[in-house]
Design a protein around this motif. Structure first.
Motif, mmCIF file in Angstrom:
data_model
loop_
_atom_site.group_PDB
_atom_site.id
_atom_site.type_symbol
_atom_site.label_atom_id
_atom_site.label_comp_id
_atom_site.label_asym_id
_atom_site.label_seq_id
_atom_site.Cartn_x
_atom_site.Cartn_y
_atom_site.Cartn_z
ATOM 1 N N THR A 99 -5.369 -1.061 8.386
ATOM 2 C CA THR A 99 -3.920 -0.158 8.273
ATOM 3 C C THR A 99 -3.503 -0.005 9.090
ATOM 4 N N CYS A 100 -3.960 1.186 9.899
ATOM 5 C CA CYS A 100 -3.731 2.103 10.822
ATOM 6 C C CYS A 100 -4.340 1.712 12.668
ATOM 7 N N ASP A 115 1.420 12.704 2.482
ATOM 8 C CA ASP A 115 2.924 11.841 2.959
ATOM 9 C C ASP A 115 2.947 10.715 2.790
ATOM 10 N N ALA A 116 2.588 9.785 1.906
ATOM 11 C CA ALA A 116 3.031 8.343 2.504
ATOM 12 C C ALA A 116 4.514 7.994 3.267
ATOM 13 N N GLY A 117 5.627 8.937 3.000
ATOM 14 C CA GLY A 117 6.743 8.402 3.610
ATOM 15 C C GLY A 117 7.010 8.601 5.311
ATOM 16 N N SER A 118 5.587 9.632 5.530
ATOM 17 C CA SER A 118 5.953 9.707 6.986
ATOM 18 C C SER A 118 4.955 9.760 7.543
ATOM 19 N N LEU A 119 5.002 8.334 9.030
ATOM 20 C CA LEU A 119 4.450 7.562 9.702
ATOM 21 C C LEU A 119 4.742 8.399 11.122
ATOM 22 N N LEU A 148 2.806 -2.716 11.980
ATOM 23 C CA LEU A 148 3.899 -1.484 12.521
ATOM 24 C C LEU A 148 5.253 -1.906 11.375
ATOM 25 N N LEU A 149 5.937 -3.562 11.612
ATOM 26 C CA LEU A 149 7.064 -3.674 11.092
ATOM 27 C C LEU A 149 7.176 -3.765 9.270
ATOM 28 N N ARG A 150 5.561 -4.730 9.768
ATOM 29 C CA ARG A 150 5.555 -5.074 8.178
ATOM 30 C C ARG A 150 5.746 -3.843 6.660
ATOM 31 N N ARG A 151 4.685 -3.149 7.499
ATOM 32 C CA ARG A 151 4.258 -1.944 6.910
ATOM 33 C C ARG A 151 5.953 -0.779 6.196
#
Ligand code: ZN
Length: 198
Positions: A58-59, A77-81, A126-129
């Motif tokens: 994934t990362c 926090d899943a909203g922050s990458l 990254l774009l897909r995520r």
């Protein structure tokens, strides 16, 4: 002339970052003198790394599980990458507990000089995520080098049009500064004062 075994080990060690042939030879001699203690520990540690460690699909983090502990941690926090160049940068940020979101490791930075192109990095992943949704903010945490900033700029352009806030580490990072060499105070300041990409 040293034995073939010593030559092979010296050659392997001298390819490590920061070690030249001279320091590699010193390290080999040091290990040989401690073959029952330090050498055994090193062999065991290398074996464990070889056996247990995998790259998170994934990362891009390196961990004993895939997905890695950070990706699997529901308290984060899943909203922050936070996008970083290398695993070492992820570890530097995470060691300091500066960021409670998840990460994305690019696997390097764009470089005309070294022939590193966008397709050599994990930018598509990254774009897909981001396209999959659930992410509100992408923090670009590239090194404060020319190539790092070029990479950040390129990624910001690729993310344009997606419903996501793009920020980057605050200035105040020393120019040429590589994240994993920074002290935690400087790193904390840079991430707290992150600002929108203009
Ligand atoms: Zn992961």
């Amino acid at each position: 002339m040293a034995s073939q075994e010593i030559e092979t080990l010296t050659a392997a060690l001298s390819r490590l970052p920061g070690l030249g042939p001279r320091s590699a030879r010193r390290a080999v001699l040091w290990l040989i003198k401690r073959r029952e203690t330090s050498l055994v520990q090193l062999v065991d540690a290398l074996g464990a790394v070889r056996e247990a460690l995998v790259e998170c699909q994934t990362c891009g983090n390196i961990d004993t599980t895939n997905p890695c502990g950070i990706c699997a941690d529901s308290r984060r926090d899943a909203g922050s990458l936070c996008v970083v160049e290398e695993v070492a940068d992820l570890w530097a940020l995470d060691r300091a507990r500066l960021f409670n979101g998840r990460y994305h490791v690019l696997g390097g930075r764009l470089s005309a000089l070294d022939g590193v192109r966008p397709e050599d990095l994990t930018i598509d992943r990254l774009l897909r995520r981001v396209e999959e949704g659930g992410i509100d903010e992408v923090v670009l945490a590239m090194n404060a080098t020319l190539e790092g900033q070029t990479t950040a700029h390129y990624i910001a352009e690729r993310l344009e049009g997606l419903a996501v806030r793009i920020t980057q580490l605050a200035h105040g990072l020393p120019v040429g500064g590589e994240l994993d060499y920074l002290d935690e105070g400087t790193l904390a300041q840079a991430i707290r004062a992150r600002r929108p990409v203009s």
